[in-house]
Design an enzyme around this catalytic site. Structure first.
Site, short mmCIF file in Angstrom:
data_model
loop_
_atom_site.label_atom_id
_atom_site.label_comp_id
_atom_site.label_asym_id
_atom_site.label_seq_id
_atom_site.Cartn_x
_atom_site.Cartn_y
_atom_site.Cartn_z
N ASN A 267 90.96 -56.40 58.93
CA ASN A 267 92.14 -57.24 59.34
C ASN A 267 92.82 -57.13 58.01
O ASN A 267 92.43 -57.98 57.01
CB ASN A 267 91.95 -58.37 59.66
N GLU A 268 94.06 -56.50 57.91
CA GLU A 268 94.78 -56.53 56.58
C GLU A 268 93.97 -56.30 55.44
O GLU A 268 94.02 -56.97 54.45
CB GLU A 268 95.58 -57.99 56.59
N ILE A 269 93.09 -55.24 55.53
CA ILE A 269 92.08 -55.02 54.72
C ILE A 269 92.76 -54.39 53.33
O ILE A 269 92.15 -54.62 52.15
CB ILE A 269 90.99 -53.97 55.27
N HIS B 149 100.56 -55.15 62.21
CA HIS B 149 100.91 -56.54 62.09
C HIS B 149 102.65 -56.24 61.82
O HIS B 149 102.80 -55.34 61.05
CB HIS B 149 100.44 -57.37 61.26
#
Length: 388
Positions: free
Chosen positions: A70-72, A167
């Site tokens: 996640n949003e790495i 996103h």
């Protein structure tokens, strides 16, 4: 010579676990990074594919989709205590391939989404910057990622990526929430679909990518085109999006408009960021579409507007089981809009709306429509019609 390295404890870290003095967030109390970063292995167990497979196999409620990371791409900032080093193209790809492979071994029928990229900037490069892009043949990140996942399917003999997951948050600043900011907020939904809408933010003046028409976000058509070029068959998901102000009526109208756009342009999945208040503007936007006993059509229906103004109005229609559904959004703050509903099937319609002068007042009933009707939608109001 002795080298002294500071290992912060609960007295020197900004936030920490009160039951484990070593487990802090890796920041000093003033928010600055601790350098050199503490060794993550002191307080964290490294996550790997073996542990991931064990966890997935023991889940009592199987997921409908598995997203990898996640949003790495900003982990070195948001999780500096776990991964202090910036993540580039190659590491991000390897993480997705490794953990998608693990997921498919345990849950072969559950689709995988990735890379859950946080924003427009990181669609096109990594946190390392354009030197990383240059090292990958000057190919922007998401096109490169899709092509590499197609290659990974060939090597693995099975698809590892089912959804391109991103996103998306509007880039212009509407925090002032004055009349100008509200009007801007309501215009920004055009960035989801309109190739002629130049984004009213830094994206419109300094887009920082190698894509066509770079100052226009044109989000859903753009991503679908990239999928068609680089990895056909992949679905598109926006697993984080928001209205920019959940407490203002304009936030609710933005949400209604966005959901209509998602349907019109065939977005496969979307998840709203945070849980809005049920009776707040965004909660009512979902009530408009998903209230008890109602649905929005699975199949599009043609809607013609004589003088469409996408800054101030949105009209969305669909059909299901031969029945028409229609959503109209009036984004004008003080002007009602009259619509001529020519050639609509006559009969009884379920109707509901929210907004207007009362802000978030909601109302529903049934009405009868003839083949030709004028309908007036008040200012700042969203309306839902469903053929009975």
């Amino acid at each position: 010579m002795l080298l002294h390295i500071l290992i912060p404890d609960q007295s020197t870290q900004q936030r920490f676990d009160p039951f484990n003095a070593d487990a802090g967030n890796g920041l000093f109390p003033n928010g600055s990074y601790i350098t050199p970063p503490p060794d993550p292995s002191r307080v964290y167990t490294p996550w790997n594919t073996t542990l991931a497979k064990k966890w997935l196999s023991e889940l009592k409620n199987k997921p409908t989709i598995v997203t990898i990371d996640n949003e790495i791409e900003i982990a070195h900032s948001t999780h500096q205590d776990m991964h202090p080093d910036p993540i580039g193209y190659d590491e991000e790809l390897k993480r997705v391939v490794d953990f998608a492979t693990a997921s498919k071994e345990v849950l072969p029928d559950v689709p995988v989404g990735a890379p859950s990229t946080c924003s427009w900037w990181f669609y096109w490069t990594s946190v390392i910057g354009w030197s990383d892009t240059a090292a990958h043949d000057n190919i922007d990140f998401l096109p490169w990622f899709l092509a590499k996942m197609k290659e990974a399917e060939r090597i693995a003999g099975k698809r590892l990526l089912d959804y391109l997951d991103i996103h998306y948050y509007f880039q212009p600043d509407t925090t002032a929430n004055d009349a100008a900011a509200k009007a801007l907020r309501l215009r920004m939904t055009r960035s989801l679909w309109d190739p002629n809408y130049v984004d009213e933010s830094w994206v419109g003046t300094d887009p920082q990518n190698h894509q066509w028409n770079p100052s226009s976000v044109n989000l859903i058509p753009r991503m679908k085109t990239l999928i068609k070029i680089y990895y056909p068959g992949t679905k598109l998901s926006i697993s984080e999006w928001a209205s920019t102000n959940d407490d203002d009526i304009t936030g609710g109208l933005v949400t209604v408009d966005s959901l209509g756009i998602f349907g019109r342009y065939g977005l496969d999945a979307a998840t709203y960021w945070a849980t809005p208040a049920e009776m707040g503007p965004v909660g009512l936007a979902y009530w408009l579409y998903r209230g008890y006993g109602t649905y929005f059509g699975k199949f599009s229906a043609q809607v013609n507007l004589a003088t469409p103004n996408h800054d101030t109005q949105g009209v969305y229609a669909g059909t299901e089981n031969g029945k028409l559904t229609l959503v109209i959004v009036n984004k004008n703050p003080d002007t009602a809009i009259a619509f001529d509903l020519s050639n609509m099937p006559s009969g009884t319609y379920f109707i509901r709306h929210f907004g207007g002068g009362a802000g978030v007042a909601k109302w529903q009933t049934t009405i009868s429509l003839k083949a030709n009707n004028y309908i007036v939608v008040p200012a700042y109001t969203a309306l839902f019609l469903q053929q009975k």
